[in-house]
Design a protein around this motif. Structure first.
Motif: not given
Ligand SMILES: NC(=O)c1ccc[n+]([C@@H]2O[C@H](COP(=O)([O-])OP(=O)(O)OC[C@H]3O[C@@H](n4cnc5c(N)ncnc54)[C@H](O)[C@@H]3O)[C@@H](O)[C@H]2O)c1
Length: 351
Positions: A194-202, A255-269
């Motif tokens: 739904t957003r074209g992105r996967v965010e990892v908050h770690s 991210a690979e399963a959805v065409p065009g989706a990007e993976l974004i790493m957002v490390p957070q303390p």
């Protein structure tokens, strides 16, 4: 146990139960559900699950509710870490004390086989490379503690006439009519679609054993059919080694399963660093013929196709109906549930 066995399944209206019930029915079991119905209105797509049911809180069950069954599958629980942070009492009362009450009545009714839906989360932040069933338990949350306490209570009841088995699940994913987007792969897939992105908050390094909801339903069926001596009072990490993935890998699969989706790493303390890499060798030793049919990749593909077919929107993905904590908060705010998390009026349980 024969295929005509009568099964009482608690929590049958939930994410796992809504998939498990039809599988058991198709296999010839006579299934009755027991659920208070917190999430009855929380369907994604169509729920065709039709089953005789008892609408009741596990804290209010009576001996007569347990009459006439050959086995109990106990899924009903507040199944989310943050709910325990909201109110520790609810999690303790429902998940731990509710389990004990149910088990005592099941035992008194002569029901021998009791399948408890437990969690690998009870291993906590183990630094050990892998944790098998003998590893020390280090529950970090009220939810995880409630599973430890419930297992201990069941263990104390186990004897020649009562055989509990502790099914320690990984994090479950996959399609269910009572969908949850608050578990890791489902959440990543919803976001990718739904957003074209996967965010990892770690930093993405924590380990999570993941398992597909259909495989969960299949191994509970396996537990119904296993010789009692193989499962009596035993804990099993339910899964296979290939299902141990790091959060970053799970995000990549989504991210690979959805065409065009990007993976974004957002490390957070202070990010969620719970980590547990489970050792599944006891399960595979005991049940060498059982095969896990789903990989994370296949499950992600299934979700992608399902989301396409229902044209899942961002508003659906983020809707409170699919995040357990938010939905319960809504029912409380709307005055439907009281401060003990019980329905104020019984008919409101069809919220
Ligand atoms: N989903 C996962 O990733 C996962 C992982 C490990 C263990 N588990 C365990 O598996 C079980 C099912 O999980 P799920 O994902 O289907 O959760 P869920 O929240 O979708 O379903 C739980 C069901 O239990 C019912 N319930 C809750 N409190 C109740 C009460 N007081 N009385 C009667 N019914 C009540 C709810 O109405 C709901 O239908 C839970 O015990 C959970 O702890 C789930």
């Amino acid at each position: 146990m024969t295929e005509s066995s009568r099964i009482l399944i608690t929590g049958h209206n939930g994410y796992l139960g809504s998939v498990m019930v039809p599988l058991l029915q198709r296999s010839g079991y006579e299934v009755t559900g027991l659920d208070t119905g917190y999430f009855r209105a929380c369907t994604l797509g169509v729920d065709n699950t039709g089953v005789p049911e008892i609408t009741k809180d596990v804290r209010a069950i009576e001996p007569s509710d347990l009459r006439g069954y050959d086995a109990v599958i106990h899924l009903a629980a507040l199944s989310n870490d943050p709910i325990g942070n909201l109110n520790a009492d609810w999690t303790r009362q429902i998940n731990a004390e509710g389990t004990l009450r149910l088990a005592e009545m099941a035992k008194a009714a002569g029901i021998r086989r009791f399948l408890f839906s437990s969690s690998c989360i009870m291993y906590g932040m183990s630094e050990a490379a892998v944790v098998d069933e003998t590893a020390p338990l280090a529950p970090q949350t009220e939810y995880a503690r409630s599973k430890v306490v419930a297992e201990e209570a069941l263990r104390a009841l186990a004897d020649d006439g009562f055989s509990p088995v502790y099914c320690r699940n990984g994090t479950v994913y996959g399609l269910s009519p009572r969908m949850r987007f608050d578990t890791v792969l489902n959440n990543f897939m919803g976001s990718a679609f739904t957003r074209g992105r996967v965010e990892v908050h770690s930093d993405g390094t924590p380990w999570r054993p993941v398992v597909h909801v259909q495989d969960v339903a299949r191994y509970f069926k396996l537990m119904l059919e296993a010789p009692l001596q193989d499962i009596h009072n035993e804990a099993f990490n339910m899964g296979v080694e290939s299902l141990n993935l790091q959060v970053r890998e799970i995000a990549e699969v989504a991210a690979e399963a959805v065409p065009g989706a990007e993976l974004i790493m957002v490390p957070q303390p202070g990010a969620d660093q719970r980590t547990y890499k489970a050792d599944f060798s006891k399960f595979s030793r005991t049940f060498p013929d059982f095969e896990f049919q789903w990989t994370a990749r296949r499950g992600a593909q299934e979700l992608y196709e399902a989301f396409r077919s229902i044209a899942l929107r961002y508003e659906d993905f983020t809707d409170k109906r699919f995040t357990r904590l938010r939905w319960l908060g809504h029912l409380i705010e709307a005055g439907k549930l009281d401060d003990e998390l019980r329905w104020r009026t019984p008919q409101l349980c069809i919220a």
